[in-house]
Design a protein around this motif. Structure first.
Motif, PDB file in Angstrom:
ATOM      1  N   GLY A   1       0.802  -1.222   0.000  1.00  0.00           N
ATOM      2  CA  GLY A   1       0.000   0.000   0.000  1.00  0.00           C
ATOM      3  C   GLY A   1       0.827   1.260   0.000  1.00  0.00           C
ATOM      4  N   GLY A   2       2.062   1.175  -0.451  1.00  0.00           N
ATOM      5  CA  GLY A   2       2.938   2.333  -0.417  1.00  0.00           C
ATOM      6  C   GLY A   2       3.204   2.942  -1.776  1.00  0.00           C
ATOM      7  N   GLY A   3       2.224   2.922  -2.678  1.00  0.00           N
ATOM      8  CA  GLY A   3       2.421   3.548  -3.975  1.00  0.00           C
ATOM      9  C   GLY A   3       2.437   2.522  -5.093  1.00  0.00           C
ATOM     10  N   TRP A   4       3.334   2.722  -6.044  1.00  0.00           N
ATOM     11  CA  TRP A   4       3.395   1.896  -7.243  1.00  0.00           C
ATOM     12  C   TRP A   4       4.820   1.415  -7.478  1.00  0.00           C
ATOM     13  N   ARG A   5       4.909   0.325  -8.244  1.00  0.00           N
ATOM     14  CA  ARG A   5       6.209  -0.216  -8.654  1.00  0.00           C
ATOM     15  C   ARG A   5       6.203  -0.340 -10.173  1.00  0.00           C
ATOM     16  N   LEU A   6       7.320   0.035 -10.791  1.00  0.00           N
ATOM     17  CA  LEU A   6       7.446   0.001 -12.239  1.00  0.00           C
ATOM     18  C   LEU A   6       8.523  -0.988 -12.652  1.00  0.00           C
ATOM     19  N   TYR A   7       8.281  -1.660 -13.770  1.00  0.00           N
ATOM     20  CA  TYR A   7       9.310  -2.525 -14.334  1.00  0.00           C
ATOM     21  C   TYR A   7       9.155  -2.506 -15.854  1.00  0.00           C
ATOM     22  N   GLY A   8      10.278  -2.525 -16.543  1.00  0.00           N
ATOM     23  CA  GLY A   8      10.258  -2.468 -18.003  1.00  0.00           C
ATOM     24  C   GLY A   8      11.408  -1.616 -18.501  1.00  0.00           C
ATOM     25  N   GLU A   9      11.270  -1.155 -19.744  1.00  0.00           N
ATOM     26  CA  GLU A   9      12.359  -0.438 -20.386  1.00  0.00           C
ATOM     27  C   GLU A   9      11.802   0.610 -21.337  1.00  0.00           C
ATOM     28  N   ALA A  10      12.467   1.741 -21.413  1.00  0.00           N
ATOM     29  CA  ALA A  10      12.142   2.803 -22.362  1.00  0.00           C
ATOM     30  C   ALA A  10      13.440   3.255 -23.022  1.00  0.00           C
ATOM     31  N   VAL A  11      13.376   3.511 -24.310  1.00  0.00           N
ATOM     32  CA  VAL A  11      14.555   3.934 -25.064  1.00  0.00           C
ATOM     33  C   VAL A  11      14.253   5.264 -25.751  1.00  0.00           C
ATOM     34  N   GLN A  12      15.308   5.875 -26.263  1.00  0.00           N
ATOM     35  CA  GLN A  12      15.218   7.164 -26.944  1.00  0.00           C
ATOM     36  C   GLN A  12      14.540   8.212 -26.062  1.00  0.00           C
ATOM     37  N   VAL A  13      14.930   8.258 -24.802  1.00  0.00           N
ATOM     38  CA  VAL A  13      14.380   9.225 -23.857  1.00  0.00           C
ATOM     39  C   VAL A  13      15.245  10.480 -23.918  1.00  0.00           C
ATOM     40  N   LEU A  14      14.674  11.576 -24.378  1.00  0.00           N
ATOM     41  CA  LEU A  14      15.429  12.817 -24.517  1.00  0.00           C
ATOM     42  C   LEU A  14      15.931  13.293 -23.163  1.00  0.00           C
ATOM     43  N   ASP A  15      17.240  13.478 -23.056  1.00  0.00           N
ATOM     44  CA  ASP A  15      17.897  13.946 -21.830  1.00  0.00           C
ATOM     45  C   ASP A  15      17.582  13.050 -20.636  1.00  0.00           C
ATOM     46  N   GLY A  16      17.258  11.791 -20.901  1.00  0.00           N
ATOM     47  CA  GLY A  16      16.911  10.892 -19.807  1.00  0.00           C
ATOM     48  C   GLY A  16      18.076  10.518 -18.924  1.00  0.00           C
TER      49      GLY A  16
ATOM     50  N   ASP B   1      22.473  12.555 -33.792  1.00  0.00           N
ATOM     51  CA  ASP B   1      22.575  13.971 -33.437  1.00  0.00           C
ATOM     52  C   ASP B   1      22.916  14.083 -31.955  1.00  0.00           C
ATOM     53  N   GLU B   2      24.157  14.406 -31.676  1.00  0.00           N
ATOM     54  CA  GLU B   2      24.596  14.472 -30.280  1.00  0.00           C
ATOM     55  C   GLU B   2      24.050  15.701 -29.552  1.00  0.00           C
ATOM     56  N   THR B   3      23.508  16.670 -30.280  1.00  0.00           N
ATOM     57  CA  THR B   3      22.892  17.818 -29.613  1.00  0.00           C
ATOM     58  C   THR B   3      21.515  17.462 -29.048  1.00  0.00           C
ATOM     59  N   ARG B   4      21.031  16.268 -29.359  1.00  0.00           N
ATOM     60  CA  ARG B   4      19.796  15.744 -28.770  1.00  0.00           C
ATOM     61  C   ARG B   4      20.139  14.475 -27.998  1.00  0.00           C
ATOM     62  N   PRO B   5      20.718  14.586 -26.800  1.00  0.00           N
ATOM     63  CA  PRO B   5      21.115  13.378 -26.058  1.00  0.00           C
ATOM     64  C   PRO B   5      19.902  12.509 -25.726  1.00  0.00           C
ATOM     65  N   GLN B   6      20.100  11.206 -25.831  1.00  0.00           N
ATOM     66  CA  GLN B   6      19.037  10.245 -25.550  1.00  0.00           C
ATOM     67  C   GLN B   6      19.584   9.153 -24.644  1.00  0.00           C
ATOM     68  N   ALA B   7      18.668   8.497 -23.945  1.00  0.00           N
ATOM     69  CA  ALA B   7      19.088   7.497 -22.970  1.00  0.00           C
ATOM     70  C   ALA B   7      18.154   6.296 -22.997  1.00  0.00           C
ATOM     71  N   ARG B   8      18.687   5.180 -22.532  1.00  0.00           N
ATOM     72  CA  ARG B   8      17.893   3.977 -22.293  1.00  0.00           C
ATOM     73  C   ARG B   8      17.582   3.926 -20.797  1.00  0.00           C
ATOM     74  N   ILE B   9      16.314   3.777 -20.471  1.00  0.00           N
ATOM     75  CA  ILE B   9      15.869   3.745 -19.080  1.00  0.00           C
ATOM     76  C   ILE B   9      15.412   2.328 -18.748  1.00  0.00           C
ATOM     77  N   GLU B  10      16.039   1.723 -17.755  1.00  0.00           N
ATOM     78  CA  GLU B  10      15.625   0.401 -17.284  1.00  0.00           C
ATOM     79  C   GLU B  10      15.033   0.544 -15.888  1.00  0.00           C
ATOM     80  N   LEU B  11      13.851  -0.007 -15.715  1.00  0.00           N
ATOM     81  CA  LEU B  11      13.125   0.075 -14.445  1.00  0.00           C
ATOM     82  C   LEU B  11      12.994  -1.331 -13.874  1.00  0.00           C
ATOM     83  N   ARG B  12      13.675  -1.568 -12.780  1.00  0.00           N
ATOM     84  CA  ARG B  12      13.720  -2.892 -12.159  1.00  0.00           C
ATOM     85  C   ARG B  12      13.033  -2.833 -10.803  1.00  0.00           C
ATOM     86  N   ASP B  13      11.711  -2.948 -10.842  1.00  0.00           N
ATOM     87  CA  ASP B  13      10.900  -2.864  -9.627  1.00  0.00           C
ATOM     88  C   ASP B  13      11.163  -1.542  -8.904  1.00  0.00           C
TER      89      ASP B  13
END
Length: 417
Positions: free
Chosen positions: A163-178, A219-231
């Motif tokens: 009951g303490g909120g939410w948990r996320l798991y998965g992956e997102a790519v091409q996240v601007l300035d992530g 385009d390095e002026t638009r940095p992007q990141a891979r985000i991994e969410l492990r619980d």
């Protein structure tokens, strides 16, 4: 409609161009993208402190400047001219409108002031290469399948058993300035098949289980990141009944106008640099800019850039036209950057030349927010340009067939007996 800029808008443009002219030349841009943050933090703080750049579209009650999307688009036209690497687009154009539209009163009070002052940056994370779909730029997905609408894939959210909120798991790519943002807005699927829906969650940069990796991009002026969410523990933005898909679509309309202005700024600067070059480069004893064929090519580019600028300004006034303006601006930037390489001759084809910065921006933006033909097709669908008017119009009811008139029997012939 009054298309003239106000004195305040002209001053924002002049001051921003002056600062970027001194601090954001091609060499400074190339150096900034190689830093860990992917941008010049000192310059970002200067722009936030002197111009309130990240807070232009934030209400004054939250520490912002209180201007509208048109002012943000005007500022982004100048940052586009300089190809400024900064978290301005991800923070001010994507995340601030979502927090404003969906956040609770407490969330807005806690997040908008640091976002407006530049002390906190944010990034929008959607699963897969689906940013254009999530923002409803190239099509509308009413079911939100792009967020991972099944039991696996994408980013999934589940309520914490304690009951303490939410948990996320998965992956997102091409996240601007992530990779450098202090706050992530993560779009996640929840509810399984029975109550399938897409919600937005707040994830802090120091959340346990969060892994961020900067990606190698064109385009390095638009940095992007891979985000991994492990619980990863997360906080729901707003409430469970919020219209997340509608808020994302509204944000996409405003962001498309901002992106169009930014692309127009880059295209205009690429054209100006090319004009300067053809005036100096000599061939056969005369400047190549004096040849009629070169003049015609430059004139065509000028007309295309000016038309895209007019469309971008109109979209800043009416964001519903942002998709068409973005398509025209991206096409103008791609064509102008390609012609700039051609007109620079052999030196223009070297990968290290400054003109390739504009070419990379054109290609990367079309991959992220386009392509152009899908932007135009979606705008045409929304306007109903290709709808069948016969199918849309109600068919007139056919009158019921009249009952047949009975035929009288033939008269009998009288025969004398």
């Amino acid at each position: 409609m009054d298309a003239a800029f106000t004195a305040e808008q002209d001053e924002i443009r002049r001051t921003l161009r002056e600062i970027l002219g001194k601090r954001c030349g091609p060499d400074e841009v190339k150096a900034a993208v190689l830093t860990a943050a992917g941008h010049d933090r000192e310059l970002w703080q200067q722009l936030a402190r002197e111009l309130g750049l990240p807070g232009i579209a934030v209400a004054e009650e939250y520490g912002g400047v209180g201007c509208g999307p048109a002012d943000l688009a005007l500022a982004c036209e100048e940052t586009g001219r300089a190809l400024l690497p900064s978290p301005l687009l991800a923070t001010a154009a994507l995340c601030v409108p979502l927090v404003t539209a969906l956040g609770t009163g407490a969330q807005r009070s806690a997040l908008l002031p640091p976002l407006a002052t530049g002390g906190l940056t944010a990034a929008l994370a959607v699963s897969g290469p689906a940013l254009a779909t999530a923002l409803a730029l190239t099509g509308e997905d009413a079911s939100g399948q792009w967020s991972g609408g099944g039991r696996a894939g994408g980013v999934q959210a589940r309520a914490d058993a304690a009951g303490g909120g939410w948990r996320l798991y998965g992956e997102a790519v091409q996240v601007l300035d992530g990779h450098s943002a202090g706050l992530l807005l993560v779009a996640a699927h929840t509810g399984g098949f029975a109550r399938s829906r897409t919600l937005l969650f707040l994830v802090r940069e120091d959340a346990p289980g969060l892994v961020r990796t900067r990606q190698a991009v064109l385009d390095e002026t638009r940095p992007q990141a891979r985000i991994e969410l492990r619980d990863v523990p997360a906080e729901l933005l707003g409430d469970e009944g919020a219209d997340v898909l509608g808020a994302l679509a509204a944000t996409g309309r405003t962001a498309s106008a901002v992106l169009a202005a930014e692309a127009v700024g880059a295209a205009g600067r690429a054209l100006a640099r090319t004009v300067e070059y053809v005036r100096q480069r000599e061939q056969f004893g005369r400047a190549i800019g004096s040849f009629q064929a070169v003049k015609h090519r430059l004139a065509d580019l000028y007309v295309q850039v000016q038309a895209a600028r007019s469309a971008a300004y109109y979209a800043a006034w009416d964001p519903d036209q942002g998709g068409l303006a973005l398509a025209q601006a991206l096409e103008a930037l791609r064509v102008t950057a390609g012609e700039a390489i051609q007109l620079h001759g052999g030196i223009g084809f070297t990968w290290e030349h400054d003109v390739h910065l504009y070419f990379k921006r054109a290609a990367a933006d079309e991959l992220l927010f386009g392509p152009v033909h899908r932007l135009r097709a979606h705008a045409a669908d929304r306007a109903g340009l290709f709808a069948d008017p016969a199918a849309a119009a109600p068919r007139p009811e056919r009158p019921a067939p009249a009952a047949p008139t009975p035929t009288p029997p033939p008269a009998q012939e009288k025969v004398a007996v």
